[in-house]
Design a protein around this motif. Structure first.
Motif, PDB file in Angstrom:
ATOM      1  N   UNK A  53       0.801  -1.228   0.000  1.00  0.00           N
ATOM      2  CA  UNK A  53       0.000   0.000   0.000  1.00  0.00           C
ATOM      3  C   UNK A  53       0.832   1.277   0.000  1.00  0.00           C
ATOM      4  N   UNK A  54       2.117   1.178   0.400  1.00  0.00           N
ATOM      5  CA  UNK A  54       2.924   2.374   0.598  1.00  0.00           C
ATOM      6  C   UNK A  54       2.864   2.811   2.045  1.00  0.00           C
ATOM      7  N   UNK A  55       3.659   3.800   2.385  1.00  0.00           N
ATOM      8  CA  UNK A  55       3.756   4.217   3.794  1.00  0.00           C
ATOM      9  C   UNK A  55       2.992   5.506   4.099  1.00  0.00           C
ATOM     10  N   UNK A  56       2.561   6.236   3.079  1.00  0.00           N
ATOM     11  CA  UNK A  56       1.835   7.488   3.286  1.00  0.00           C
ATOM     12  C   UNK A  56       0.350   7.254   3.064  1.00  0.00           C
ATOM     13  N   UNK A  57      -0.472   7.719   3.999  1.00  0.00           N
ATOM     14  CA  UNK A  57      -1.918   7.496   3.950  1.00  0.00           C
ATOM     15  C   UNK A  57      -2.565   8.501   3.000  1.00  0.00           C
ATOM     16  N   UNK A  58      -2.909   8.042   1.812  1.00  0.00           N
ATOM     17  CA  UNK A  58      -3.600   8.850   0.810  1.00  0.00           C
ATOM     18  C   UNK A  58      -4.824   8.071   0.346  1.00  0.00           C
ATOM     19  N   UNK A  59      -5.571   8.640  -0.606  1.00  0.00           N
ATOM     20  CA  UNK A  59      -6.724   7.931  -1.151  1.00  0.00           C
ATOM     21  C   UNK A  59      -6.283   6.641  -1.849  1.00  0.00           C
ATOM     22  N   UNK A  60      -5.097   6.712  -2.490  1.00  0.00           N
ATOM     23  CA  UNK A  60      -4.556   5.528  -3.147  1.00  0.00           C
ATOM     24  C   UNK A  60      -4.227   4.439  -2.117  1.00  0.00           C
ATOM     25  N   UNK A  61      -3.718   4.871  -0.966  1.00  0.00           N
ATOM     26  CA  UNK A  61      -3.424   3.925   0.121  1.00  0.00           C
ATOM     27  C   UNK A  61      -4.697   3.197   0.530  1.00  0.00           C
ATOM     28  N   UNK A  62      -5.800   3.954   0.692  1.00  0.00           N
ATOM     29  CA  UNK A  62      -7.072   3.362   1.093  1.00  0.00           C
ATOM     30  C   UNK A  62      -7.599   2.372   0.074  1.00  0.00           C
ATOM     31  N   UNK A  63      -7.453   2.702  -1.206  1.00  0.00           N
ATOM     32  CA  UNK A  63      -7.926   1.811  -2.271  1.00  0.00           C
ATOM     33  C   UNK A  63      -7.147   0.494  -2.264  1.00  0.00           C
ATOM     34  N   UNK A  64      -5.825   0.603  -2.174  1.00  0.00           N
ATOM     35  CA  UNK A  64      -4.996  -0.606  -2.170  1.00  0.00           C
ATOM     36  C   UNK A  64      -5.281  -1.456  -0.941  1.00  0.00           C
ATOM     37  N   UNK A  65      -5.512  -0.801   0.195  1.00  0.00           N
ATOM     38  CA  UNK A  65      -5.800  -1.542   1.422  1.00  0.00           C
ATOM     39  C   UNK A  65      -7.152  -2.247   1.314  1.00  0.00           C
ATOM     40  N   UNK A  66      -8.120  -1.598   0.690  1.00  0.00           N
ATOM     41  CA  UNK A  66      -9.452  -2.196   0.525  1.00  0.00           C
ATOM     42  C   UNK A  66      -9.413  -3.436  -0.349  1.00  0.00           C
ATOM     43  N   UNK A  67      -8.440  -3.480  -1.250  1.00  0.00           N
ATOM     44  CA  UNK A  67      -8.311  -4.624  -2.157  1.00  0.00           C
ATOM     45  C   UNK A  67      -7.578  -5.807  -1.534  1.00  0.00           C
ATOM     46  N   UNK A  68      -7.066  -5.628  -0.322  1.00  0.00           N
ATOM     47  CA  UNK A  68      -6.382  -6.716   0.361  1.00  0.00           C
ATOM     48  C   UNK A  68      -7.416  -7.709   0.909  1.00  0.00           C
ATOM     49  N   UNK A  69      -7.011  -8.950   1.134  1.00  0.00           N
ATOM     50  CA  UNK A  69      -7.942  -9.950   1.673  1.00  0.00           C
ATOM     51  C   UNK A  69      -8.591  -9.460   2.968  1.00  0.00           C
ATOM     52  N   UNK A  70      -9.868  -9.670   3.061  1.00  0.00           N
ATOM     53  CA  UNK A  70     -10.621  -9.192   4.219  1.00  0.00           C
ATOM     54  C   UNK A  70     -10.244  -9.967   5.484  1.00  0.00           C
ATOM     55  N   UNK A  71     -10.057  -9.213   6.566  1.00  0.00           N
ATOM     56  CA  UNK A  71      -9.731  -9.812   7.858  1.00  0.00           C
ATOM     57  C   UNK A  71      -9.992  -8.779   8.944  1.00  0.00           C
TER      58      UNK A  71
END
Length: 383
Positions: A53-71
């Protein structure tokens, strides 16, 4: 002289208490690390996720995190990073200074100095805003726990143990001949008295060796038990990490006088801690020369420590801010506020980098004390 120093170091290494103190300190640190209570599974998850996801919290960070396996860990990280913003973007250091003055009820000339100090903090905040330091994900909700443990607790324990060792070794180094009842034989001649220089160097080398070894082994054990990996490169000014002032709780952003990562901050703290240990060892070595007895010298140190603590309490109760400001330059006060080093330090400093400047000033005063003591000691009568 080198031969005498080597001989004095060997004599010190023959003292079993040195090994016992070292082993006890390392064991205590290991137990302290083992009971730290850090959430290893979440820390490991964040380190693995940061790569994607990267280390800086941006909208792109949120999108990449949302695409990770749910847990559960993913949901927790999404919640913790949902509404963060770059708090340094329009941050007013003047308002922070006024908040600090009002909160601690600082008055007089010290209040004016505090205002000027926080005005000088403005360029640092602008730099932090440009770097988006506040948006560094770090360890998210666990960042405060990890950073506080390393900065305020673990290193504070290492520094405290090393200062006690420096105190005892400084006193022992300058009074060892009296303890072994050889002072009359050695110290009655000018040449014999010069051996105190060798004793100082030998005990100083052993003190620094103890500190360096304790730092390396303790942090090595910490990294083995709590492998935080890339978190060492996290900005100290991430929004998840704040400065907390006591006894009343005042939380403000963590603003050092230049942008730092956890690794940079820890290394600088270790270096400054080494200077503080140098001061403690040198001061107590001189105290030993003046008192000519280990126990008497220890009592002198304890009296000074207790008097300073009592004086600090009285000054705080009475609101004598000018005296409080002066007291913050003393080495004992510097050790007490170690957790705030390199930051704006709130009510504990009136100028930038005060802890570092104070350390240099105290080393200079220690040098003057050493010169005066040497003149006294060359003519001192041996009893």
């Amino acid at each position: 002289m080198l031969r005498i120093i080597a001989f004095e170091i060997r004599k010190l290494f023959e003292q079993p208490m040195i090994y016992l103190f070292f082993i006890a300190s390392l064991l205590l640190n290991t137990i302290y690390i083992a009971t730290a209570g850090l959430d290893h599974s979440y820390l490991n998850y964040i380190q693995e996720t940061r790569v994607k996801t990267g280390t800086i919290i941006t909208s792109e960070f949120g999108e990449k995190l949302s695409n990770q396996p749910s847990s559960k860990k993913q949901q927790r990280l999404l919640t913790e990073t949902a509404e963060l913003k770059n708090v340094f973007q329009h941050y007013s250091t003047e308002a922070l200074g006024q908040e600090m003055i009002d909160f601690f009820q600082i008055q007089g000339s010290v209040a004016e100095k505090m205002k000027r100090k926080y005005e000088k903090l403005t360029p640092v905040v602008h730099e932090l805003a440009e770097e988006q330091a506040a948006l560094d994900v770090g360890a998210a909700g666990e960042t405060m726990s990890v950073f506080t443990f390393i900065r305020n607790r673990l290193f504070h324990v290492i520094l405290g143990e090393s200062l006690i060792f420096a105190l005892l070794l400084g006193l022992y180094g300058s009074t060892s001949e009296r303890l072994t009842k050889t002072d009359v034989l050695v110290m009655t001649s000018k040449t014999g008295r010069k051996t105190q220089v060798s004793k100082y160097v030998a005990s100083f080398i052993l003190t620094i060796l103890f500190y360096a070894t304790m730092v390396m082994l303790t942090f090595g054990i910490f990294n083995y038990m709590n492998p935080i990996g890339t978190l060492w490169q996290t900005s100290m000014s991430t929004q998840f990490h704040v400065n907390v002032y006591f006894p009343q709780l005042l939380e403000i952003p963590f603003i050092p006088w230049q942008p730092m990562t956890l690794l940079n901050y820890t290394i600088l703290s270790i270096v400054l801690g080494g200077l503080l240990i140098t001061l403690c060892h040198g001061f107590n070595f001189l105290v030993g020369l003046w008192t000519d007895q280990l126990f008497r010298g220890f009592i002198v140190f304890v009296v000074i420590y207790v008097v300073l603590l009592g004086l600090e309490q009285i000054i705080n109760q009475m609101g004598w801010w000018n005296m409080h400001s002066l007291l913050m330059w003393h080495p004992i006060s510097l050790w007490k506020v170690q957790g705030y080093w390199f930051t704006e330090m709130g009510p504990y400093a009136t100028i930038p980098w005060q802890e570092s400047i104070a350390m240099v000033v105290n080393l200079f005063l220690l040098g003057i004390g050493g010169i005066l003591t040497s003149k006294f000691y060359t003519t001192k009568e041996v009893k």
